[in-house]
Design an enzyme around this catalytic site. Structure first.
Site, short mmCIF file in Angstrom:
data_model
loop_
_atom_site.label_atom_id
_atom_site.label_comp_id
_atom_site.label_asym_id
_atom_site.label_seq_id
_atom_site.Cartn_x
_atom_site.Cartn_y
_atom_site.Cartn_z
N GLN A 81 7.40 73.62 -40.01
CA GLN A 81 6.52 74.66 -39.45
C GLN A 81 5.54 75.27 -40.47
O GLN A 81 4.40 75.54 -40.16
CB GLN A 81 7.40 75.77 -38.85
CG GLN A 81 6.69 77.04 -38.45
CD GLN A 81 6.23 77.03 -37.01
OE1 GLN A 81 7.04 76.97 -36.09
NE2 GLN A 81 4.94 77.05 -36.81
N ASP A 101 6.51 73.01 -24.57
CA ASP A 101 6.26 73.56 -25.90
C ASP A 101 7.12 74.79 -26.17
O ASP A 101 7.99 74.77 -27.02
CB ASP A 101 4.77 73.87 -26.11
CG ASP A 101 4.39 73.94 -27.60
OD1 ASP A 101 5.22 73.55 -28.44
OD2 ASP A 101 3.26 74.37 -27.90
N HIS A 139 10.42 73.54 -28.31
CA HIS A 139 11.01 74.11 -29.54
C HIS A 139 12.26 74.88 -29.14
O HIS A 139 12.18 76.05 -28.75
CB HIS A 139 10.00 75.03 -30.24
CG HIS A 139 8.80 74.30 -30.76
ND1 HIS A 139 8.65 73.97 -32.08
CD2 HIS A 139 7.71 73.81 -30.12
CE1 HIS A 139 7.50 73.31 -32.26
NE2 HIS A 139 6.91 73.20 -31.07
N HIS A 176 8.22 67.65 -25.46
CA HIS A 176 7.83 68.53 -26.57
C HIS A 176 8.26 69.97 -26.28
O HIS A 176 7.60 70.68 -25.51
CB HIS A 176 6.32 68.46 -26.79
CG HIS A 176 5.85 69.21 -28.01
ND1 HIS A 176 5.13 68.61 -29.02
CD2 HIS A 176 5.97 70.51 -28.38
CE1 HIS A 176 4.86 69.49 -29.95
NE2 HIS A 176 5.35 70.66 -29.58
N GLU A 196 -3.65 71.36 -34.15
CA GLU A 196 -3.43 72.39 -33.12
C GLU A 196 -4.29 73.60 -33.46
O GLU A 196 -3.83 74.62 -33.96
CB GLU A 196 -1.95 72.78 -33.02
CG GLU A 196 -1.69 73.68 -31.81
CD GLU A 196 -0.27 74.19 -31.73
OE1 GLU A 196 0.54 73.87 -32.60
OE2 GLU A 196 0.01 74.96 -30.78
N HIS A 207 2.76 67.47 -35.22
CA HIS A 207 1.89 68.52 -34.68
C HIS A 207 0.54 68.30 -35.36
O HIS A 207 0.42 68.52 -36.57
CB HIS A 207 2.42 69.90 -35.04
CG HIS A 207 3.46 70.42 -34.11
ND1 HIS A 207 4.70 69.85 -33.97
CD2 HIS A 207 3.44 71.49 -33.25
CE1 HIS A 207 5.40 70.53 -33.06
NE2 HIS A 207 4.66 71.53 -32.61
FE FE2 Z 1 4.82 72.56 -30.61
#
Ligand code: FE2
Length: 398
Positions: free
Chosen positions: A130, A287, A37, A35, A191, A188
Site C-alpha cells: 500500500q 474494491d 481489500h 478485487h 489509480e 494497482h
Molecule cells: Fe484496490
C-alpha cells in the site's frame, strides 16, 4: 451432480436425488469477486468518517485505524464480509492485503481466514504494498516475506512510489518476484486522474518480455480514462500484444476519482468498453466495502456490474450482458480458475440460481440469488422480496 461434480446437463438425464425449482430463473456459474481489500473492510467510521470522500482522507483515516489493527480484528471483519458475499453467490474472491507493516499482521490474519473459509469461499491473496515497494522502509523485503508466508499473487503500486523512476523500478521488482516464486501478478496501476501516470505501459512491456500474458492483471488503471486518444490508441495495441487482464472498480472509481475536477468532472474509470471491444479480458471488483475509501456497500457483485453499465455507457443489449460476464466468467479468468469454473460436465458442482431469466434482467433488477450450490451442496436459499400494491403483487416484469 455426483461426487460434488456436474454429472450431466440437459433434459431427461435421469432422476436427481434433489430437485431445485428455479421458477424460470437462470442458472449461472457463481459470482466472482476479483478485487477487494478484506483487511480494511467493515471499518467505516473508525476512528472517524471520511467526510471529504477523497482517496487522501481515506489514506490518512486508514493510518489512524491501522494503529489498532490486530489479527483477531482482521479475521473477524474479513470473515464477516466473505459470509456476506457467499450468501449472495460469490464463491471465489481475490483480496489484496497490505504488506507495508513490519509485523505483517493483516497478511498473517488473512492467511488464516483463507484456510478457515476453505469449503465455503475460495480466497486468493495478493501481496499489496500500500505505501510502496521502494518508498516504504524495507518495502521489497516485506513483500517477499508475504510471498514466503504463502500469499498467492504479487502486487505493486507504481503510481504511489516517490518518483516516476522508482515507480518503473518497482514494477520490475514485482515481475522479478513473480518469476522467482512462479506466481501471478496483480498491480494497482495508475489509480489516479493524472494523465502523466503511465505505468501501464511499463507493466505491458514487462508482460511481453516475461511472456506471462494473462497471469498478469492491471487493476484500476483509472488514468487510462484521462489519456489523450492518440496515446491511448497506441497503448491499446501494446496491451493486446501483452494479453494481460484488467480489473475496474466502478463503484469506487466513480466516487474517489474526479475529486479535484470542478466541471466537467471526469468519470475516473478505465476504458472498460474499449478494452472489451479490443478483446482484452476485463473484470470488475467491489474494491472497498464499508471502509475509509467507500463507506457503503454489501459485497453484492451485481452492484459493480450495474454501475459499470452506467459509467462505461455499456447500455446496448450485448454490452449489458458483457458486464454480467465481468463479474462471472471474465473474473474467473483473471483469477486463473478456467479449469475448475463453469457449468460443464466434470467440473465442481458450484452454481447459483437467480430470480431473473437472463443476465440482462439480472442487472436491470439487481435480481436476488435464490440458491447457491457449492460442491453439490445447497448452501444458500433466499426468497426474492414480495411486494404488493393495494393487495396486488408487483413483479417489475413487463
Ligand atoms: Fe484496490
Amino acid at each position: 451432480m455426483a461426487g460434488g461434480r456436474i454429472a450431466a446437463i440437459g433434459k431427461g438425464v435421469g432422476q436427481a436425488s434433489r430437485e431445485i425449482d428455479a421458477r424460470g430463473g437462470m442458472a449461472s456459474p457463481p459470482l466472482v469477486e476479483s478485487h477487494v481489500h478484506l483487511d480494511t473492510t467493515l471499518t467505516a467510521g473508525e476512528p472517524k468518517w471520511n467526510e471529504s470522500g477523497t482517496l487522501f482522507e481515506g489514506i490518512s483515516t486508514w493510518a489512524l485505524r491501522k494503529e489498532s489493527l490486530t489479527e483477531a480484528d482482521v479475521i473477524r471483519r474479513a470473515t464477516e464480509l466473505l459470509r456476506w458475499q457467499a450468501a449472495q453467490g460469490v464463491l471465489f474472491v481475490r483480496s489484496h492485503v497490505d504488506t507495508t507493516d513490519p509485523d505483517l499482521t493483516a497478511v498473517r490474519a488473512l492467511l488464516e481466514v483463507k484456510e478457515k473459509m476453505q469449503g465455503l469461499v475460495d480466497l486468493q491473496l495478493v501481496a499489496f504494498p500500500q505505501e510502496g515497494i521502494l518508498s516504504y522502509p524495507r518495502g521489497a523485503d516485506l513483500l517477499e516475506e508475504a510471498l514466503r508466508l504463502g500469499v498467492d499473487v504479487v502486487g505493486g503500486i507504481p503510481h504511489y512510489e516517490l518518483t516516476r523512476d522508482m515507480g518503473a523500478e518497482s514494477v520490475k521488482i514485482t515481475f522479478a518476484l513473480a518469476e522467482k516464486y512462479d506466481l501471478p501478478i496483480d498491480i494497482h496501476c495508475d489509480e489516479t486522474d493524472d494523465p502523466q501516470s503511465r505505468f501501464l505501459e511499463v507493466v505491458a512491456a514487462e508482460t511481453i518480455r516475461s511472456g506471462m500474458g494473462h497471469r498478469v492483471t492491471a487493476s484500476h488503471t483509472t488514468a487510462f480514462g484521462s489519456y489523450d486518444d492518440a496515446y491511448a490508441f497506441k497503448l491499446m495495441g501494446f496491451l493486446q500484444r501483452a494479453d494481460l487482464n484488467f480489473v475496474a472498480n466502478p463503484l469506487v472509481n466513480i466516487t474517489l476519482q474526479g475529486r479535484m475536477d470542478t466541471y466537467p468532472k471526469r468519470r475516473g474509470m478505465t476504458r472498460v468498453k474499449e478494452l472489451w471491444q479490443n478483446g482484452l479480458n476485463v473484470s470488475l471488483g467491489y474494491d472497498d466495502v464499508m471502509d475509509p475509501w467507500y463507506s457503503l456497500g454489501t459485497g453484492n457483485m451485481l452492484q459493480p456490474a450495474h454501475m459499470a453499465v452506467h459509467v462505461a455507457q455499456m447500455t446496448g443489449r450485448q454490452e449489458v450482458m458483457a458486464c454480467y460476464d465481468m463479474v462471472t466468467r471474465n473474473a474467473a479468468r483473471t483469477l486463473g480458475l478456467e479449469e475448475r469454473y463453469g457449468l460443464d460436465v466434470g467440473k465442481p458442482a458450484d452454481f447459483i440460481v437467480l430470480d431473473a431469466p437472463d443476465a440482462w434482467d439480472t442487472l436491470r433488477r439487481l435480481a436476488t440469488v435464490t440458491t447457491v450450490v457449492k460442491g453439490g451442496q445447497v448452501i444458500v436459499e433466499a426468497k426474492p422480496p414480495e411486494v404488493r400494491l393495494l393487495g396486488e403483487p408487483i413483479t417489475f416484469q413487463r
